[in-house]
Design a protein around this motif. Sequence first.
Motif, mmCIF file in Angstrom:
data_model
loop_
_atom_site.group_PDB
_atom_site.id
_atom_site.type_symbol
_atom_site.label_atom_id
_atom_site.label_comp_id
_atom_site.label_asym_id
_atom_site.label_seq_id
_atom_site.Cartn_x
_atom_site.Cartn_y
_atom_site.Cartn_z
ATOM 1 N N TRP A 153 0.810 -1.217 0.000
ATOM 2 C CA TRP A 153 0.000 0.000 0.000
ATOM 3 C C TRP A 153 0.843 1.265 0.000
ATOM 4 O O TRP A 153 0.335 2.362 0.079
ATOM 5 C CB TRP A 153 -1.098 -0.006 1.046
ATOM 6 N N LEU A 154 2.135 1.102 -0.086
ATOM 7 C CA LEU A 154 2.966 2.256 -0.407
ATOM 8 C C LEU A 154 3.112 2.383 -1.915
ATOM 9 O O LEU A 154 3.036 3.465 -2.484
ATOM 10 C CB LEU A 154 4.338 2.102 0.252
ATOM 11 N N ILE A 155 3.280 1.213 -2.585
ATOM 12 C CA ILE A 155 3.565 1.252 -4.021
ATOM 13 C C ILE A 155 2.312 1.578 -4.835
ATOM 14 O O ILE A 155 2.363 2.354 -5.776
ATOM 15 C CB ILE A 155 4.183 -0.096 -4.467
ATOM 16 N N VAL A 156 1.178 1.015 -4.415
ATOM 17 C CA VAL A 156 -0.038 1.231 -5.207
ATOM 18 C C VAL A 156 -0.386 2.723 -5.314
ATOM 19 O O VAL A 156 -0.598 3.222 -6.425
ATOM 20 C CB VAL A 156 -1.203 0.395 -4.644
ATOM 21 N N PRO A 157 -0.400 3.483 -4.220
ATOM 22 C CA PRO A 157 -0.666 4.917 -4.376
ATOM 23 C C PRO A 157 0.380 5.635 -5.227
ATOM 24 O O PRO A 157 0.039 6.561 -5.972
ATOM 25 C CB PRO A 157 -0.635 5.468 -2.954
ATOM 26 N N VAL A 158 1.632 5.178 -5.150
ATOM 27 C CA VAL A 158 2.653 5.807 -5.986
ATOM 28 C C VAL A 158 2.304 5.596 -7.452
ATOM 29 O O VAL A 158 2.341 6.537 -8.264
ATOM 30 C CB VAL A 158 4.057 5.222 -5.665
ATOM 31 N N VAL A 159 1.904 4.369 -7.782
ATOM 32 C CA VAL A 159 1.544 4.077 -9.173
ATOM 33 C C VAL A 159 0.349 4.927 -9.591
ATOM 34 O O VAL A 159 0.333 5.530 -10.670
ATOM 35 C CB VAL A 159 1.239 2.571 -9.336
ATOM 36 N N ILE A 160 -0.638 5.024 -8.707
ATOM 37 C CA ILE A 160 -1.824 5.821 -9.047
ATOM 38 C C ILE A 160 -1.430 7.278 -9.265
ATOM 39 O O ILE A 160 -1.885 7.930 -10.211
ATOM 40 C CB ILE A 160 -2.889 5.683 -7.937
ATOM 41 N N CYS A 161 -0.551 7.783 -8.407
ATOM 42 C CA CYS A 161 -0.109 9.172 -8.569
ATOM 43 C C CYS A 161 0.575 9.372 -9.912
ATOM 44 O O CYS A 161 0.355 10.373 -10.593
ATOM 45 C CB CYS A 161 0.855 9.567 -7.449
ATOM 46 N N ILE A 162 1.390 8.391 -10.311
ATOM 47 C CA ILE A 162 2.070 8.531 -11.606
ATOM 48 C C ILE A 162 1.037 8.520 -12.726
ATOM 49 O O ILE A 162 1.082 9.339 -13.644
ATOM 50 C CB ILE A 162 3.105 7.400 -11.787
ATOM 51 N N LEU A 163 0.065 7.605 -12.612
ATOM 52 C CA LEU A 163 -0.962 7.502 -13.656
ATOM 53 C C LEU A 163 -1.773 8.797 -13.756
ATOM 54 O O LEU A 163 -2.326 9.111 -14.806
ATOM 55 C CB LEU A 163 -1.902 6.335 -13.363
ATOM 56 N N LEU A 164 -1.862 9.543 -12.669
ATOM 57 C CA LEU A 164 -2.591 10.806 -12.724
ATOM 58 C C LEU A 164 -1.678 11.964 -13.105
ATOM 59 O O LEU A 164 -2.096 12.906 -13.780
ATOM 60 C CB LEU A 164 -3.237 11.096 -11.369
ATOM 61 N N ALA A 165 -0.431 11.892 -12.664
ATOM 62 C CA ALA A 165 0.467 13.027 -12.881
ATOM 63 C C ALA A 165 0.831 13.187 -14.356
ATOM 64 O O ALA A 165 0.904 14.303 -14.859
ATOM 65 C CB ALA A 165 1.727 12.860 -12.037
ATOM 66 N N VAL A 166 1.024 12.063 -15.037
ATOM 67 C CA VAL A 166 1.465 12.160 -16.434
ATOM 68 C C VAL A 166 0.433 12.899 -17.302
ATOM 69 O O VAL A 166 0.780 13.898 -17.942
ATOM 70 C CB VAL A 166 1.813 10.759 -16.978
ATOM 71 N N PRO A 167 -0.825 12.465 -17.305
ATOM 72 C CA PRO A 167 -1.786 13.239 -18.113
ATOM 73 C C PRO A 167 -1.985 14.669 -17.597
ATOM 74 O O PRO A 167 -2.261 15.570 -18.392
ATOM 75 C CB PRO A 167 -3.086 12.432 -17.991
#
Lengths: 654, 209, 313
Positions: C91-105
Amino acid sequence: MQNITNFLSHFFVTGDPMIYGADASIALASIGIVVVLTYFKKWKWLWDEWLTSVDHKRIGIMYIIAALLMLFRGGVDALMMRTQLALPNMHFLNAEHYNQVFTTHGTIMIIFVAMPFIFGLMNIAVPLQIGARDVAFPFLNALSFWLFFFGAMLFNLSFVIGGSPDAGWSSYAPFAGAELNPGVGQNYYLIGVQISGIGSLATGINFLVTILKMRAPGMTLFKMPMFTWSILITSVIVIFAFPAFTVALALMTIDRLFGAHFFTIAAGGSPMLWANLFWFWGHPEVYIVLLPVFGIFSEVIATFAHKTLFGYVVMVWSMIAISFLSFITWLHHFFTMGNTAPVNAFFSISTMLIAIPTGVKIFNWLFTLNRGRIEFTTPMLWALAFIPNFTIGGVTGVMLAMAPADYQYHNSYFLVAHFHSTLIAGTVFGIFCGLHYWWPKMFGYLLNEKLGKWSFWVFMISFNICFMPMYFLGLMGMTRRMYTYPAGLGWGPINFIITIGAFGMGLGFIIMALNIVWSAIHGKKDTTGDPWDGRTLEWSTASPAPEYNFAHIPTVSTRDAFEAMKEEKREGRTKPQLPFKPIHMPNNSGIPFIMGGFMFVAGFGFVFEWFWMGIPGLLGVVACMIARSFVYNDHHHIPADEIERIERAAGRLS
Amino acid sequence: MAESILSLDSKDKKNMPLEYTTEEGDLRIVGFWIFLAAELVLFGTLFASYLVMQSHTAGGPTARDLFKINPVMAETIILLVSSFTCGLGTLELRRHNTKGLIAWLVVTVILGFAFIGLEANEFYSYAVHEGAPISRSAFLSGFFILLGTHGAHVSLGIVWVTSIIIQLAQRGITAVTARKAFMVGLYWHFLDVVWIFIFTAVYLTGLVI
Amino acid sequence: MMKTFKMKGLAALVPLLVLLTGCSDKIAVLNPQGPVAREQYHLIVWSLIMMSLVLAIVLIIFIYVLVRFGRKNNKGYDPNNTGNRKLEIIWLIVPVVICILLAVPTVRTLYALNDPPKATAKAPASLHSNAMTIDVTSVDWKWLFRYPGQNIETVNYVVIPAGIPVNFRLHAYDAMNAFWVPELGGQQYTMTDMSMHLWLQADKPGTYAGRSSNYSGQGFADMTFNVLAKSASDFDSWVSDVKKNQPALTMNKYMQLLKPDNVKPMTFSSYPKELEKNLNKAQMEGKQTGKSTDNSMPGMNMSGNNGKGGYNP
């Protein structure tokens, strides 16, 4: 004569029946209080036991009483706004009144409710949790309270004398400047908030030193209760954020009173500078009122799941990460102020990053519940409701963090819904949770569970009825701070539902107030000092805690220190009773109250630009400081036999 | 021996300076350092505001038009020397020499007065003779408030040092008066450091740019 | 047990998503009528999907835990369950991935919005180019629109050609406001100390509601305007109609407009050249009283004609 009437009609706010009503009720309440105190000969008691007290527990109680009164006023403001907005084209309030009401609502709720309520709870719990006999600077603690109190009184006075501020709680320049916003209202905001802000800064320093230096022997930093951790981190944020606000408020005051040009349109002033300074404080401020309730929820969830907190170390580091990030996100409050794409990108990402430690905390709470033995008490209900409701506020926060999308949400009801989702589901649920949890420690009896649960369900459901529709309203294009709206946009029915929710929350609050009154008479006594089967040291002493908190300073060896002590007892390992020694305690002092009074006089003078009044007021403050400097005899001893007597009376000697 | 309100602390206090020997003194000094950190943020914010405003002269006098190096150098030297004399006072404190401590603190106060006098004179000449009062431009607002805040701190420092001189005269050097004298020294040095930043960021850059 | 909850959770999400990504044209932000609003709409929908997912996960675990461990004497009670490295890393990595998926667009859209949208229609003859520029000034509590290419001024409504990118240059005379037409795209502030730009474009002719979204005092709630998008030929005939039939804006009339109040929509066939300086309140009053106290705000005043505002193409 004409001059005098003219002056008086400007001095007192006139022409509105609601304000006359308020005048009358304030006058009646004041007279009532004076009569009761005189009749029961309680003046001396009030002065000796409360107004001059430096006892952290009493100061905490005074904070909470003041915060509850302010919550009532801020709530009435909210209901007035919701009544005005219930239907299109309403004429319950005019634009001028509506503007004042939303300004005072925001300012009061943040500065005079959320902060003092949290300060109250931390005053009560932190010294007890770390096994200390008071805070590091008890005199300063009393001074902080009285500065907050008189700042709040000054701010509230604007309602009847001179007129309320109407530039919004964020008071953006140039609108809040003298040219576009003449009159004394904005001065009240600037000076009232300033006075209480100085008190907040002192509280931050006080608690940082208390927690760093006064922990019971054996309690290392990573054995502290989570609430104490949250206050440690909050104190650091207070210390680094509040000076910026002090400066911002002072600069705008100087603009208004002395014609300087910091935030003016003319002569090179920079209104954008205000936005930067305000939010450089304003964003960390959000975490000043959120991190402590994270701490409260951690305590309550661990207590009523009957488990140690899951992932304690990660929980601590998450809070540290949040506190650091809170200082590099302020610009997300004005993505729409023409920043370049790289700047907006940086602040978008830094804001999203906050979701990571916050998410980690949410999962840690969920996994504390997992494999626990969950007990649904009133404080636990508030803590449990926090998780889903706050998550909604959190995820919409991430949505708002995406700058290009924010261009569509900014200043709309979507934003209003978001920050109420975090501040109510976070801070308000948290302070209610803490209030029910620590109530027996404060007063020695429990609040009624049945009424408590009723107030919880009514408030929580109404909260959702009130704020969920606001997200849609925002997407429909309704902006915050509109005093009315035309029919035919489809906004009417949604607004009506919201108003129903708002009144429901009012009802929940009234049930809670009833509960307090009912329990004061019929509440179950807490004779053990440990009504909840608590895990931390505050439950190891009597309820209410004696003046000196602990007859013997406890020694700590693990996290959840009191739980470990109880475990030892269960295993039959009891320590021999040590003899009592005299305890060294600080004396009461009237100086904090008097100094607050001088601040009030000075503040009132500066609000009206009456320097003949303001300057002597400030000199009075300095005189109090000098007077205090010459006080050497500021401690007394509680003799051993008196301690024994008190302990025996509390049933703590076998 | 009474138990203190503070947690039991078994540290060996014997070899510490007098002001640290009581737990209360120890706490207060830590608290005061933290207070100075907050003051640093306060001045940092004022510096930031000033630097934003520096070029906003609105057609009025600029830094170059106003600043003269001589009075500024005088102010700087006086304040630096006062910090030095204050330090000598702390040295006397360590030697438990009440008279020496008082004497150096008196010198410090006199130098403080001289500094405030010069600064007041500087402000007066700008505002009255040069037509550059606080309301003339954003630059001048920033200038007067940054320096005025520092000046107000020095003035409050003078009041504070004076009250400590009186207390020292009444009570001599005790754990409490030692702590007070030590803390006011910290405060005075802090104001000196702030002045060095003012000298650089306001006067030197103002004269050069 | 876990599975049924998951199914229920997902089932509950479906109507929510339908509602949000919705069809109702009352929900202006979710009803984009131009390329700018559409870009933002895509971003909003993407974030909604991701965030609904997060919310769903939290709710599922929450309900599961409460149901399972909320009973008295439940079997799974284990007070020593106080940490799990593997889970915590997840649950540290999953939010990081979500943040990346939102930050790029997010970042991509941020840069994309700097450029004017592509024109989708032929420009009207009266435009003389493929893009239009309009100077917007917020004055307590009204909107002034100046068309430098056409030498026209309108108050509280603005006419644009459909399918053509419009560069709104935003100024404030006094208080800070924000210029927002939700169906066409997100807002930007209008400020006295920095002027800014906002590209908007309407897909097709129509009327789009706009308003100020930053509180500016008493008349703020009524500070609305309509954006009328017209086809190329309609736009040309509107311009020539205004030129023929509407009065000129005199300096006197303009000074009246600067007083704080709400006014009805107005149209003027020309305006004094003076207005192109975009003077704010202090500058205007300085001019009126004859002493020019303030013209220079080095580094800040970007209201020059070729505009170097921060939000700049």
